[in-house]
Scaffold this active site. Structure first.
Site, short mmCIF file in Angstrom:
data_model
loop_
_atom_site.label_atom_id
_atom_site.label_comp_id
_atom_site.label_asym_id
_atom_site.label_seq_id
_atom_site.Cartn_x
_atom_site.Cartn_y
_atom_site.Cartn_z
N SER A 195 -16.34 -14.79 75.33
CA SER A 195 -15.79 -15.74 74.26
C SER A 195 -16.66 -16.11 73.07
CB SER A 195 -15.64 -17.06 74.98
OG SER A 195 -14.25 -17.02 75.58
N LYS A 254 -19.09 -25.61 68.99
CA LYS A 254 -17.72 -25.35 69.63
C LYS A 254 -17.44 -26.85 70.27
CE LYS A 254 -15.47 -22.33 72.90
NZ LYS A 254 -15.87 -21.14 73.79
N SER A 259 -12.74 -17.32 73.05
CA SER A 259 -12.23 -18.48 72.77
C SER A 259 -12.81 -19.24 71.81
CB SER A 259 -12.14 -19.42 74.28
OG SER A 259 -13.61 -19.72 74.43
#
Lengths: 486, 97
Positions: free
Chosen positions: A174, A75, A150
């Protein structure tokens, strides 16, 4: 099911395929699909190929680690030395970290091959990944829908077979919610189980890094590699898990006490509720004891989460001033003006909203009424979870009250979007581990996720129950055709 | 409770953010809804709030602190490699004539 890490590791060792060939297959797939899916925002193919060559050397040794030569993704909020890391925010435009996050340092030592950094909501603030300054990633299962957030890019990359596994971060769901929306597995470990050093901070008392994978076994393998205490993260714990969790997955649920709390089912889409109930029935048929339990304080979990997370964010994001790194405004009349303009131009709307809420709840006159009270209710939620885990081994709940939203959905206000985190935030507030596993599809063919929540540092049981479900439930969602074809 | 535009401006100043007039109108309206949402923590919960009031701060253990040792740190050039226009000094536009 797609080829798992263990099988790939065998093929690499048997010289059926080299790490370089495997990496090239993934690079080809990314070049083909990423322009549409937007799962990756920074590609690191040159370093990936060098890492793959190194992995091929390591694989000549008998003791090469399981993850050696396996292509993966991180990420965009996990720092990688010299490789662009932006949190998908304009304010970190061009930022090249000068250190590796501990998780990446560990995976590198295992011979991991990093393909690139994945798309996400700006500073991990959002539930759709649409607040990314690079535009939203698309859900590979249906590109008219969001990936969730997210860690949306991390989920999309694994779903579309553009990475064997990825790491995400989970502050209020997330990892688990995008895993649910894209039909992959997502593990949020216990708070403190994995070092946060090098993870760009959002809500420091809630943030935790974890894997997104195609199977529970892969999640266990990656968790085995990244867990452990770290001197550079004072909140990390060097917990003794005993042996490898990936090697202890085979356990049935006979006699296991599985808790079901009605608070997790209020306002849930009926299709999701019925799939979770089917899964609970399956556990019961296989000898688990289902306990109906109550968690009354859960109804306060959402405001408690948003107050604490935003308070911490307003403090953590105070460091972005345009002086030491990232974006700086072009026209200003004083240093103060430069900082204010840099921040106002560099942050997106959702980040500003959360900084403003955090500033409000920490400001004089409101601190006791909001922040302090939220911390006290957090203790009550913790106590309720502790009491429940005296009676139950795990809890089962939906991961999200809904399946993926349509892209650019304008029908919800910011607060209505916050409400969609209802099933995931209690887990972060209490710091307990939870996994999301696919458990079916809705009428539109969009995946549904089931959450299995455990005691602190009892990832072993969480993974065992999830693995058991995966084995007995069989094919619960359609396979994604495409990607690297491996 | 409702929040005024003046209060939003004061908060923005604390947060080192600025808003245009149009953004301010929109943010003020959204913020009302967000504050109303944050206010829901004042609902009572089953079992009473008395219990909550009596909870003390989490105990912090001071027995397990790491020793204060000097360890190698990153070189200055590397730490400052992201600074725009760095040449031994932080360069900013002239702000005083």
């Amino acid at each position: 099911m797609r080829t798992g890490i263990s099988e790939l590791a065998i093929r690499l060792r048997n010289r059926e395929i080299s790490a370089v060939e495997l990496t090239k297959a993934y690079i080809d797939a990314i070049e083909k699909l990423n322009p549409t899916l937007n799962a990756y925002v920074h590609l690191t193919f040159d370093t990936a190929l060098k890492a793959a060559e190194k992995a091929d050397q390591m694989l000549k040794e008998d003791d090469a680690p399981l993850l050696c030569g396996i292509p993966m993704a991180l990420k965009d909020n996990i720092c990688t030395d010299g490789l662009t890391t932006t949190c998908c925010s304009k304010i970190l435009k061009g930022f090249k970290p000068y250190h590796d996050a501990t998780v990446w340092e560990k995976l590198k030592a295992h011979g991991a091959v990093l393909l690139g950094k994945t798309n996400m909501d700006e500073f991990a603030m959002g539930s759709t990944s649409e607040t990314s300054c690079y535009g939203a990633p698309l859900n590979p299962r249906n590109t008219n829908y969001v990936t969730g957030g997210s860690s949306g890019g991390s989920a999309a990359a694994v779903c579309a077979n553009l990475a064997v596994y990825s790491l995400g971060s989970d502050t209020g769901g997330s990892i688990r919610q995008p895993a649910s929306f894209c039909g992959v597995v997502g593990l949020k470990p216990t708070y403190g189980a994995v070092s946060r050093y090098g993870l760009i901070a959002y809500g420091s008392s809630l943030d935790q890094i974890g894997p997104l994978t195609n199977s529970v076994k892969d999640a266990a393998i990656v968790f085995d590699a990244i867990k452990g205490g770290d001197k550079r993260d004072q909140t990390s714990v060097d917990y003794d898990y005993g042996s490898s969790l990936a090697e202890c997955l085979d356990r049935d649920v006979k006699g296991m006490r599985i808790g079901v709390a009605e608070e997790f089912f209020n306002g849930i889409n009926p299709e999701i509720k019925s799939k979770i109930e089917e899964a609970i029935k399956l556990f019961e048929i296989n000898g688990a004891v289902i306990e109906n339990i109550r968690l009354p304080a859960l109804k306060l979990a959402l405001p408690v989460y948003y107050i604490i997370a935003c308070a911490e964010a307003s403090s953590n994001l105070g460091r972005y001033d345009g002086i030491r790194y990232g974006y700086r405004t072009s026209f200003y009349t004083s240093i103060e003006d430069m900082i204010v303009k840099t921040r106002s131009e560099g942050f997106g709307d959702e980040v500003k909203r959360r900084i403003m809420l955090g500033t409000y709840v920490l400001s004089s006159g409101y601190y006791d009424a909001y922040y302090k009270k939220a911390c006290l209710i957090r203790e009550e939620i913790n106590r309720e979870f502790d009491a429940v885990f005296e009676k139950c081994d795990v809890l089962v709940a939906p991961t999200a009250p809904n399946t993926a939203f349509p892209l650019n959905y304008k029908g919800a206000s910011p607060v209505e979007m916050y409400l969609s985190d209802i099933c995931t935030v209690p887990v972060n507030i209490a710091g307990v581990p939870a996994i999301s596993v696919p458990c079916g599809e809705d009428a539109r063919g969009l995946p549904i996720g089931m959450q299995i929540i455990g005691r602190r540092f009892d990832e072993a049981t969480v993974l065992q129950v999830a693995h058991f479900y995966e084995q007995i439930a069989g094919k619960v969602i359609g396979a994604y055709e495409g990607g690297a074809g491996i | 409770m409702t929040i005024s535009k003046t209060e939003i401006e004061k908060l923005a100043k604390l947060a080192k953010l600025s808003f245009s007039e149009e953004e301010l109108e929109r943010f003020t309206a959204e913020f009302d809804e967000i504050i109303a949402f944050a206010d829901t923590i004042n609902q009572s919960i089953e079992g009473g709030t008395e219990q909550i009031r009596n909870v003390g701060a989490r105990m912090v253990s001071f027995d397990d602190l790491r020793t204060d040792e000097v360890v190698p740190s990153l070189p200055n050039e590397k730490i400052l490699s992201n600074v725009e226009g760095y040449n031994g000094f932080f360069s900013v536009e002239r702000s005083k004539k």
